[in-house]
Design a protein around this motif. Structure first.
Motif, PDB file in Angstrom:
ATOM      1  N   ASP A 136       0.862  -1.166   0.090  1.00 58.48           N
ATOM      2  CA  ASP A 136       0.108  -0.015  -0.119  1.00 58.48           C
ATOM      3  C   ASP A 136       0.729   1.228   0.076  1.00 58.48           C
ATOM      4  O   ASP A 136       0.386   2.287  -0.789  1.00 58.48           O
ATOM      5  CB  ASP A 136      -0.853   0.172   1.298  1.00 58.48           C
ATOM      6  CG  ASP A 136      -2.011  -1.035   1.295  1.00 58.48           C
ATOM      7  OD1 ASP A 136      -2.199  -1.568   0.222  1.00 58.48           O
ATOM      8  OD2 ASP A 136      -2.548  -1.183   2.237  1.00 58.48           O
ATOM      9  N   LEU A 137       1.919   1.269   0.809  1.00 59.62           N
ATOM     10  CA  LEU A 137       2.693   2.428   0.914  1.00 59.62           C
ATOM     11  C   LEU A 137       3.435   2.730  -0.381  1.00 59.62           C
ATOM     12  O   LEU A 137       3.716   3.823  -0.792  1.00 59.62           O
ATOM     13  CB  LEU A 137       3.754   2.402   2.149  1.00 59.62           C
ATOM     14  CG  LEU A 137       3.003   2.224   3.550  1.00 59.62           C
ATOM     15  CD1 LEU A 137       3.879   1.805   4.649  1.00 59.62           C
ATOM     16  CD2 LEU A 137       2.412   3.638   3.888  1.00 59.62           C
ATOM     17  N   ILE A 138       3.950   1.718  -0.988  1.00 56.83           N
ATOM     18  CA  ILE A 138       4.773   1.937  -2.236  1.00 56.83           C
ATOM     19  C   ILE A 138       3.659   2.442  -3.379  1.00 56.83           C
ATOM     20  O   ILE A 138       4.138   3.362  -4.063  1.00 56.83           O
ATOM     21  CB  ILE A 138       5.262   0.557  -2.603  1.00 56.83           C
ATOM     22  CG1 ILE A 138       6.321   0.147  -1.754  1.00 56.83           C
ATOM     23  CG2 ILE A 138       5.828   0.571  -4.172  1.00 56.83           C
ATOM     24  CD1 ILE A 138       6.845  -1.216  -2.167  1.00 56.83           C
ATOM     25  N   LEU A 139       2.545   1.601  -3.469  1.00 56.80           N
ATOM     26  CA  LEU A 139       1.438   2.352  -4.431  1.00 56.80           C
ATOM     27  C   LEU A 139       1.065   3.688  -4.115  1.00 56.80           C
ATOM     28  O   LEU A 139       0.854   4.389  -4.808  1.00 56.80           O
ATOM     29  CB  LEU A 139       0.412   1.257  -4.605  1.00 56.80           C
ATOM     30  CG  LEU A 139       0.758  -0.039  -5.041  1.00 56.80           C
ATOM     31  CD1 LEU A 139      -0.313  -0.849  -5.066  1.00 56.80           C
ATOM     32  CD2 LEU A 139       1.601  -0.159  -6.542  1.00 56.80           C
ATOM     33  N   GLY A 185      12.529   0.014  -2.159  1.00 59.54           N
ATOM     34  CA  GLY A 185      11.440   0.529  -1.452  1.00 59.54           C
ATOM     35  C   GLY A 185      10.313   1.180  -2.271  1.00 59.54           C
ATOM     36  O   GLY A 185       9.242   1.702  -1.863  1.00 59.54           O
ATOM     37  N   GLU A 186      10.599   1.197  -3.601  1.00 59.02           N
ATOM     38  CA  GLU A 186      10.030   1.833  -4.423  1.00 59.02           C
ATOM     39  C   GLU A 186       9.086   1.135  -5.369  1.00 59.02           C
ATOM     40  O   GLU A 186       8.143   1.469  -6.387  1.00 59.02           O
ATOM     41  CB  GLU A 186      10.709   3.117  -5.369  1.00 59.02           C
ATOM     42  CG  GLU A 186      11.432   4.043  -4.448  1.00 59.02           C
ATOM     43  CD  GLU A 186      12.299   4.874  -5.153  1.00 59.02           C
ATOM     44  OE1 GLU A 186      12.539   4.426  -6.293  1.00 59.02           O
ATOM     45  OE2 GLU A 186      12.630   5.928  -4.558  1.00 59.02           O
ATOM     46  N   VAL A 187       9.375  -0.259  -5.301  1.00 58.98           N
ATOM     47  CA  VAL A 187       8.770  -1.120  -6.488  1.00 58.98           C
ATOM     48  C   VAL A 187       8.107  -2.242  -5.786  1.00 58.98           C
ATOM     49  O   VAL A 187       8.723  -2.733  -4.471  1.00 58.98           O
ATOM     50  CB  VAL A 187       9.916  -1.677  -7.574  1.00 58.98           C
ATOM     51  CG1 VAL A 187      10.990  -2.314  -6.671  1.00 58.98           C
ATOM     52  CG2 VAL A 187       9.507  -2.169  -8.556  1.00 58.98           C
ATOM     53  N   LYS A 200       9.361   4.499 -19.644  1.00 58.11           N
ATOM     54  CA  LYS A 200      10.591   4.186 -19.941  1.00 58.11           C
ATOM     55  C   LYS A 200      10.974   3.285 -18.714  1.00 58.11           C
ATOM     56  O   LYS A 200      10.364   2.977 -17.833  1.00 58.11           O
ATOM     57  CB  LYS A 200      11.477   5.605 -19.917  1.00 58.11           C
ATOM     58  CG  LYS A 200      11.181   6.201 -21.209  1.00 58.11           C
ATOM     59  CD  LYS A 200      12.267   7.501 -21.237  1.00 58.11           C
ATOM     60  CE  LYS A 200      11.959   8.240 -22.360  1.00 58.11           C
ATOM     61  NZ  LYS A 200      12.994   9.469 -22.488  1.00 58.11           N
ATOM     62  N   PRO A 201      12.230   2.689 -18.964  1.00 60.47           N
ATOM     63  CA  PRO A 201      12.660   1.820 -17.703  1.00 60.47           C
ATOM     64  C   PRO A 201      12.599   2.556 -16.541  1.00 60.47           C
ATOM     65  O   PRO A 201      13.374   3.651 -16.424  1.00 60.47           O
ATOM     66  CB  PRO A 201      14.151   1.226 -18.206  1.00 60.47           C
ATOM     67  CG  PRO A 201      14.190   1.490 -19.423  1.00 60.47           C
ATOM     68  CD  PRO A 201      13.174   2.557 -20.061  1.00 60.47           C
ATOM     69  N   TYR A 202      11.942   2.051 -15.308  1.00 60.77           N
ATOM     70  CA  TYR A 202      11.927   2.599 -14.016  1.00 60.77           C
ATOM     71  C   TYR A 202      11.317   4.137 -14.030  1.00 60.77           C
ATOM     72  O   TYR A 202      11.424   4.718 -13.228  1.00 60.77           O
ATOM     73  CB  TYR A 202      13.309   2.632 -13.256  1.00 60.77           C
ATOM     74  CG  TYR A 202      14.077   1.288 -13.502  1.00 60.77           C
ATOM     75  CD1 TYR A 202      13.440   0.128 -12.935  1.00 60.77           C
ATOM     76  CD2 TYR A 202      14.962   1.369 -14.672  1.00 60.77           C
ATOM     77  CE1 TYR A 202      14.362  -1.114 -13.076  1.00 60.77           C
ATOM     78  CE2 TYR A 202      15.944  -0.027 -14.636  1.00 60.77           C
ATOM     79  CZ  TYR A 202      15.377  -1.195 -13.647  1.00 60.77           C
ATOM     80  OH  TYR A 202      15.930  -2.097 -13.817  1.00 60.77           O
ATOM     81  N   HIS A 203      10.603   4.484 -15.130  1.00 59.55           N
ATOM     82  CA  HIS A 203       9.880   5.786 -15.078  1.00 59.55           C
ATOM     83  C   HIS A 203       8.803   5.922 -15.770  1.00 59.55           C
ATOM     84  O   HIS A 203       8.693   5.103 -17.025  1.00 59.55           O
ATOM     85  CB  HIS A 203      11.105   6.890 -15.766  1.00 59.55           C
ATOM     86  CG  HIS A 203      10.666   8.232 -15.337  1.00 59.55           C
ATOM     87  ND1 HIS A 203       9.989   8.918 -16.472  1.00 59.55           N
ATOM     88  CD2 HIS A 203      10.780   8.980 -14.504  1.00 59.55           C
ATOM     89  CE1 HIS A 203       9.795  10.104 -15.979  1.00 59.55           C
ATOM     90  NE2 HIS A 203      10.066  10.400 -14.916  1.00 59.55           N
TER      91      HIS A 203
END
Length: 454
Positions: free
Chosen positions: A368-371, A390-392, A415-418
């Motif tokens: 939940d926190l990441i999303l 912690g972002e994925v 794009k990759p990771y963005h």
């Protein structure tokens, strides 16, 4: 704007003042003890760093605006003011006991409703002074309130200014007399004009207008006339949002039928008319139905990547702890949410028992926190990225897959990771956020739950 895209992506969806959204909160709210612990943790982190925010829900209105989706109590008996203020201040005392010996630093106060100016200037002064007693006010504090043009007096403006308020949000909705009559909204252009000019004369630094499209009997020509009057008065910011027709939740909306509402073609035309007028007048799209002049703090905050969104809407102030006081108000510790009892009588009963009047809530999981972070980034900056662990999570990659069609339509760039929302995609940012809504995808509504995204 591409009309076909407007129709393609105009689907029911949340407004994302939180993630998870309220319908997907846990069925059992946090216990009193658990909620107090969450508040204490957030207070310890937030208070010394940026202060805390307060939202006070003042639900009373003298008459029902039939389009309204807010939690309200209709009465002409102003004797209710004293009892309600006493209850709110008692609830605030309960939170003081959680803070311990540390003085809270108040960074933001917002009075919402209902109609906050239902309350007399003296009673509003008493309420706010009671909240600030034994608290410190942050040097960059922002205090704002919602104002009904039909009952907000010069005395209201002066009294609230005297205790620190500098922002006012005026409920305009529409200037057309026919539309206002259908939604039982009693106000005039002259009242809005006076309220705006008097606010600035007194010293208010930010004036917001709420404008609604898709109202019953509304037409494109009415919206053009409304926007010309809005532009003439030049508020600093504007919330231009879609009427949410939810009569299964708000029975007052049954005073008119779907036949009174503009059909999808007309509603889109009304929206485009209003949006184009605002952009030609120099207003910038902040995101999710909000526009601001370049001189306004919301626009500056977005440019400086400090724009925030919470249950009060967009704000240039970000605190980890938001405490909601009053019936139906929502509190947020970042790791958890709770909502108070909705019925005023039930709220009073819980306060009398010296209980924080929680009726429901949700403690956020790691996913939940990441999303939540990604949805917040999209709503405030129109982009997000995931480069650290912690972002994925798996749902981030599923979201990217769900956005393939929006990428094909040039509404997002992946794009990759963005991920970035394009200029053409800004009106559809709610749809982009929905791709990240794991709770929504895990349990798609089988009945009407949300209003349309456009």
């Amino acid at each position: 704007m591409d009309k076909d895209l407007l129709f393609k992506y105009n689907t029911p969806g949340p407004r994302y003042t939180s993630y998870p959204t309220v319908p997907y909160w846990q069925t059992t709210p946090p216990t009193q003890e658990k909620w107090k612990n969450l508040v204490k943790e957030a207070f310890t982190f937030s208070n010394h760093k940026e202060g805390i925010s307060l939202y006070i829900h003042l639900p009373f209105c003298e008459s029902l605006c039939t389009y309204c989706g807010c939690n309200t109590r209709i009465t002409v008996n102003h004797a209710v003011e004293t009892k309600y203020i006493n209850a709110v201040l008692k609830e605030w005392e309960m939170y003081f006991s959680i803070f311990g010996e540390t003085k809270p630093v108040i960074r933001e106060i917002h009075l919402g409703g209902g109609t906050p100016t239902f309350f007399s200037p003296d009673n509003l002064t008493r309420l706010v002074k009671g909240l600030l007693k034994n608290a410190d006010v942050h040097p960059k504090a922002q205090f704002g309130f919602e104002a009904h043009p039909g009952n907000t007096t010069d005395e209201h403006l002066q009294a609230l200014y005297n205790i620190g308020f500098r922002r006012i949000s005026i409920g305009v909705q529409d200037f057309n007399p026919l539309v206002l009559a259908v939604i039982n909204r009693h106000q005039t252009y002259e009242q809005v004009s006076h309220l705006t000019k008097k606010s600035r004369e007194i010293g208010y630094t930010s004036v917001n207008y709420d404008i609604v499209y898709g109202l019953p009997q509304q037409k494109t020509c009415y919206m053009m006339e409304t926007m010309m009057k809005v532009i003439r008065l030049k508020p600093d910011r504007i919330a231009f949002y879609s009427y949410a027709h939810v009569p299964w939740i708000k029975p007052g909306q049954r005073n008119f039928t779907e036949l009174d509402l503009p059909d999808p073609d007309k509603k889109m035309a009304i929206y485009e008319t209003g949006r184009n007028a605002l952009e030609l007048a120099g207003y910038k799209d902040i995101g999710m139905d909000h526009f601001a002049l370049e001189t306004d703090e919301l626009y500056k905050a977005q440019m400086e990547q400090r724009l925030h969104r919470n249950f009060m809407g967009y704000t240039d102030t970000r605190t980890q702890l938001l405490i909601g006081l009053g019936a139906s108000s929502i509190s947020d510790t970042w790791t958890g949410y709770v909502q108070n009892e909705k019925k005023v009588e039930d709220y009073y009963k819980r306060i009398d028992k010296e209980e924080i009047p929680i009726i429901r809530g949700h403690e956020l999981t790691k996913e939940d926190l990441i999303l939540r972070r990604h949805i917040l980034n999209l709503m405030t900056q129109f982009e997000t990225s995931w480069t650290a662990s912690g972002e994925v999570c798996d749902e981030v990659y599923r979201a990217v897959e769900r956005l393939s069609e929006m990428e094909f339509d040039d509404l997002v760039v992946i794009k990759p990771y963005h991920l970035r929302v394009t200029e053409a995609g800004k009106p559809f940012v709610r749809n982009v956020c929905m791709a990240f809504d794991a709770k929504l995808w895990a349990s798609l509504p089988q009945t009407a739950l949300f209003s349309q995204t456009v």
